[in-house]
Design a protein around this motif. Sequence first.
Motif, mmCIF file in Angstrom:
data_model
loop_
_atom_site.group_PDB
_atom_site.id
_atom_site.type_symbol
_atom_site.label_atom_id
_atom_site.label_comp_id
_atom_site.label_asym_id
_atom_site.label_seq_id
_atom_site.Cartn_x
_atom_site.Cartn_y
_atom_site.Cartn_z
ATOM 1 N N UNK A 17 -1.413 11.571 -15.144
ATOM 2 C CA UNK A 17 -2.337 11.383 -14.017
ATOM 3 C C UNK A 17 -2.351 9.944 -13.510
ATOM 4 N N UNK A 18 -1.320 9.165 -13.824
ATOM 5 C CA UNK A 18 -1.278 7.744 -13.488
ATOM 6 C C UNK A 18 -1.364 7.501 -11.986
ATOM 7 N N UNK A 19 -2.250 6.582 -11.603
ATOM 8 C CA UNK A 19 -2.369 6.076 -10.231
ATOM 9 C C UNK A 19 -2.519 4.560 -10.336
ATOM 10 N N UNK A 20 -2.564 3.885 -9.206
ATOM 11 C CA UNK A 20 -2.861 2.452 -9.209
ATOM 12 C C UNK A 20 -4.267 2.266 -8.688
ATOM 13 N N UNK A 21 -5.058 1.512 -9.407
ATOM 14 C CA UNK A 21 -6.404 1.135 -8.980
ATOM 15 C C UNK A 21 -6.355 -0.372 -8.748
ATOM 16 N N UNK A 22 -6.524 -0.753 -7.485
ATOM 17 C CA UNK A 22 -6.363 -2.158 -7.090
ATOM 18 C C UNK A 22 -5.015 -2.701 -7.551
#
Length: 150
Positions: free
Chosen positions: A48-53
Amino acid sequence: MMEVHFELNKTAVTVYCEVQRRLLPMLREDFGLVGAKPGCEIGRCGACMVWLDGEPVNSCLVMAWQLEGRSVTTIEATAVDPASTPVRDALARCGAVQCGYCSAGMVMTMTYLHTRIPRPDAAEAGELMCGNLCRCTGYGGLSRAVAELF
């Protein structure tokens, strides 16, 4: 219920949700962005990896209240980002993809490494990649792709 304002793939969005709502189901159910996959739901598999900031995070661990004023980037946004092309090409060349369930998380982590840490040493690369599990490949192709990129 709370109102949360954040940027999703470079677009300002507002969500009305419960405080304990997590980012992963929000992405999938509210926005139709299904690239991030539910895997372990406890932040260990990286599907479920995404980029947060701009930093890689497991979206299954991010709560709605943590999103206020922040920026979320999903695999769907990287499809048009030339920075992810070398990563995708390396994964394909090295035979690193089988069922594809973990692929989005792998691409997000490897693109982060490739664009933000130009020459990670083996320990840095291993530390960042250790949060992405693959149950199909045996890691041979993935290891070759990481080595090819760095």
